[in-house]
Scaffold this active site. Sequence first.
Site, PDB file in Angstrom:
ATOM      1  N   ASP A  11      12.806  63.658  31.014  1.00  0.00           N
ATOM      2  CA  ASP A  11      13.567  64.877  30.777  1.00  0.00           C
ATOM      3  C   ASP A  11      12.970  65.574  29.537  1.00  0.00           C
ATOM      4  O   ASP A  11      12.313  64.945  28.712  1.00  0.00           O
ATOM      5  CB  ASP A  11      15.035  64.486  30.540  1.00  0.00           C
ATOM      6  CG  ASP A  11      15.879  65.687  30.214  1.00  0.00           C
ATOM      7  OD1 ASP A  11      15.888  66.648  31.004  1.00  0.00           O
ATOM      8  OD2 ASP A  11      16.537  65.675  29.145  1.00  0.00           O
ATOM      9  N   ASP A  13      14.645  68.757  27.514  1.00  0.00           N
ATOM     10  CA  ASP A  13      15.584  69.210  26.492  1.00  0.00           C
ATOM     11  C   ASP A  13      16.533  68.070  26.100  1.00  0.00           C
ATOM     12  O   ASP A  13      17.196  67.489  26.962  1.00  0.00           O
ATOM     13  CB  ASP A  13      16.375  70.403  27.059  1.00  0.00           C
ATOM     14  CG  ASP A  13      17.032  71.211  25.959  1.00  0.00           C
ATOM     15  OD1 ASP A  13      16.606  71.116  24.799  1.00  0.00           O
ATOM     16  OD2 ASP A  13      18.003  71.933  26.264  1.00  0.00           O
TER      17      ASP A  13
HETATM   18 MG    MG Z   1      18.230  66.917  28.770  1.00  0.00          MG
END
Ligand code: MG
Length: 270
Positions: A11, A13
């Site tokens: 992932d 962010d």
């Molecule tokens: Mg995230």
Amino acid sequence: MKNQFKLALLDLDGTLWRDGQVIPGAPAFVERLREQGTQPVFFTNNSSRTPKEVVAALERCGIGAHPEEVCTSAQAAAHALMARIPAGSTVAYVGLNGLEEALRAAGFTPARAQGGNLHGASPDDAAAAVIGMDQNVTYHDLAIITRIAYRLGWFVLTNSDARYPVADGTFIPGNGSLGALVEYASGVRPIVTGKPDSSFVEFALLRYGVKKEEAVIIGDNIYTDVLAGAQAGVKTIHVLSGVSFPDATDLPQADETVESVANIFRQEPL
Ligand SMILES: [Mg+2]
């Protein structure tokens, strides 16, 4: 957890960066994966950016990457369409560069819903409708998408995130909220291609040619990253460097929880 993986679905962010700032230790972590023979894949629900734009953002954080290592929910949406409509079909959409480019790369003719019409095509010609995040979307853009979804009986949503966190600790409506408007008005349920839908994980496994036991998902969001892994049968590592849900109950369980990616797959203690 020992690194026994060929593929790490990362992932972005809250995991590698947060509020535009690199998470300390993230560049060294990605290098460590490469040294240990694990292919890093930048696995994002964000459908707005093209892979090259994601690479540029990673490079601003000091993380080296190639566009082929970026796997977006927009690419998963385009892949989902390939099984449903013929190559070359007109696809109505709202969204940004990342979605337009993914649709084009999959052999479709993207037509942006704009001001109550489709750019360069008639709404009657659209063989599919796709929603990706665009903060400049208007009522009239969504009205066109709604009417096409109603006519077809389906539409595609690149991810169902209800909200996006913003720097002041509050949030803005996310892509799932745009989809909810279209779903409510058309009475049609979307095909969702982003996390936590297991189809996104399966798309990545297929694309990079690995089995589910050979992959790990690493992310900060229990309701997208960890749940995606739980639903797809892929191991997960939850990092605490991003969003948290202090009042949440009934949480999906990660296989391991750590402060941040700085703690993952180290051969020497911190
Ligand atoms: Mg995230």
